[in-house]
Design a protein around this motif. Structure first.
Motif, PDB file in Angstrom:
ATOM      1  N   SER A  41      49.328  38.645  26.028  1.00 48.79           N
ATOM      2  CA  SER A  41      50.439  38.755  27.823  1.00 48.79           C
ATOM      3  C   SER A  41      50.089  39.063  28.503  1.00 48.79           C
ATOM      4  O   SER A  41      50.537  39.315  29.351  1.00 48.79           O
ATOM      5  CB  SER A  41      50.988  39.689  26.485  1.00 48.79           C
ATOM      6  N   GLY A  61      48.559  38.581  32.014  1.00 48.57           N
ATOM      7  CA  GLY A  61      48.834  37.449  32.796  1.00 48.57           C
ATOM      8  C   GLY A  61      48.620  37.655  35.014  1.00 48.57           C
ATOM      9  O   GLY A  61      49.269  37.014  34.761  1.00 48.57           O
ATOM     10  N   LYS A 120      45.005  34.412  33.425  1.00 46.98           N
ATOM     11  CA  LYS A 120      45.307  33.064  33.134  1.00 46.98           C
ATOM     12  C   LYS A 120      44.667  31.594  33.554  1.00 46.98           C
ATOM     13  O   LYS A 120      44.555  31.070  32.789  1.00 46.98           O
ATOM     14  CB  LYS A 120      47.069  33.192  34.301  1.00 46.98           C
ATOM     15  N   THR A 176      50.844  41.936  33.775  1.00 48.12           N
ATOM     16  CA  THR A 176      51.019  40.625  34.499  1.00 48.12           C
ATOM     17  C   THR A 176      50.604  40.594  35.483  1.00 48.12           C
ATOM     18  O   THR A 176      51.255  39.847  36.063  1.00 48.12           O
ATOM     19  CB  THR A 176      52.734  40.528  34.351  1.00 48.12           C
TER      20      THR A 176
END
Length: 348
Positions: free
Chosen positions: A105, A107, A112, A173
């Protein structure tokens, strides 16, 4: 061969370390500078490979400041077909706390890219050989030895630095917020040329950097062929000092110090310099954004009157001023890039 190449990435850091056989050396890259210097970074790496593939034993991203991380992101986005990266060292969001495992999860951009490229992530710090991703990069007594005999010790960050970043960085994120907080003139913006009398810089109390990303910065001690190099990234001086004392019971000779935070006076204090027994210092910055290096920092480097050597990867503008020794300052020598080269080399 043991060479530190400080690439010209404006106000940022990017260091290519080469060691081993002169004809076929091994390499590691520490940081990539800001995005606007990514073409320079790629060009220097391309020239080093000499038409062959270039293998990096490890690519280290010391912390999240843009002048260290953006060039690495651009490099991975371009994904040159001639570049092989054996391992990446980088503390992502899920490394901040031992129990805080975010898995896929997470990000933020660099994490990434590491996962999308299937790159080996912190493999040298695995506690279990079956782990797909390695553990946290943290101050430790245990050295890591690479092929060819290069030994690396992690001096920073410590637990406190990781905890501080965890407190600031709440959204996995995205990248952590830029929470840099500094007292007036810690970045040297009011310094003018020429500097004041040398004696005026010796009496002021040391005021430490308070940037949270810098507090989590990865500082490394490299040893090869009985030569030692300390790569300070943007780390805090007291954390690096504590890391050294974990490793050694007495002051240790250091053949080169890559000065922390581009020569900011808030990241290198007298206590650390006294511990290092170093006479050769590398400063990576164009000086354009923050007037680095600070006068007070240079004053600390020359304080022992032992004619140290100060090496800059830019010869123009603010760093270039130091080619001319200010009146009545202790003596020192300088080194600058050769004409036409986008880097300065330090051979050890």
């Amino acid at each position: 061969m043991f060479r530190i190449r400080a690439i010209q990435v404006e106000h940022g850091d990017s260091l290519l370390i080469s060691y081993g056989d002169d004809k076929q050396p091994r390499h590691l890259l520490v940081d990539g500078g800001p995005s606007e210097s990514s073409d320079t970074l790629e060009s220097v790496l391309n020239d080093v490979r000499r038409g062959q593939r270039l293998k990096l034993e490890v690519l280290v991203v010391t912390h999240y400041d843009l002048d260290h991380i953006q060039g690495v992101i651009r490099l991975l986005e371009k994904n040159p077909d001639w570049l092989d990266i054996q391992e990446i060292w980088f503390n992502g969001y899920h490394h901040l706390k031992p129990s805080d495992i975010m898995g896929s999860s997470e990000g933020d951009a660099l994490s990434k890219l590491i996962r999308d490229r299937g790159l080996s992530w912190n493999a040298s710090f695995r506690k279990d050989k079956n782990e797909t991703e390695g553990g946290r990069i943290l101050q430790s007594k245990q050295p890591i030895t690479f092929s060819g005999g290069l030994e690396i010790r992690v001096l920073s960050p410590d637990e406190e630095g990781m905890a501080a970043l965890a407190k600031d960085w709440r959204d996995p994120t995205s990248s952590p917020p830029d929470s840099e907080s500094v007292p007036d003139d810690l970045m040297g913006r009011s310094d003018n040329w020429p500097p004041n009398k040398y004696a005026e810089y010796g009496g002021s109390a040391f005021v430490s950097d308070r940037s949270v990303p810098n507090k989590s910065s990865i500082a490394l001690l490299l040893k090869f062929d009985n030569k030692r190099v300390l790569l300070g990234a943007d780390a805090y001086s007291d954390v690096v000092e504590k890391g050294l004392k974990m490793q050694f019971e007495s002051p240790v000779p250091i053949d080169l110090l890559k000065v922390s935070h581009h020569g900011s006076k808030g990241n290198t204090n007298k206590a650390l310099l006294d511990l290092l027994e170093c006479e050769k210092f590398l400063i990576s910055t164009s000086g354009k954004n923050h007037k680095h290096p600070d006068h007070a920092l240079i004053a600390r480097l020359v304080a022992r009157y032992d004619t140290p050597k100060i090496i800059f990867n830019y010869s123009a503008d603010w760093p270039g001023n130091w080619q001319r020794s200010p009146a009545n300052w202790p003596p020192y020598n300088t080194q600058y890039p050769n004409d036409g080269e986008a880097f300065v080399d330090v051979l050890l």
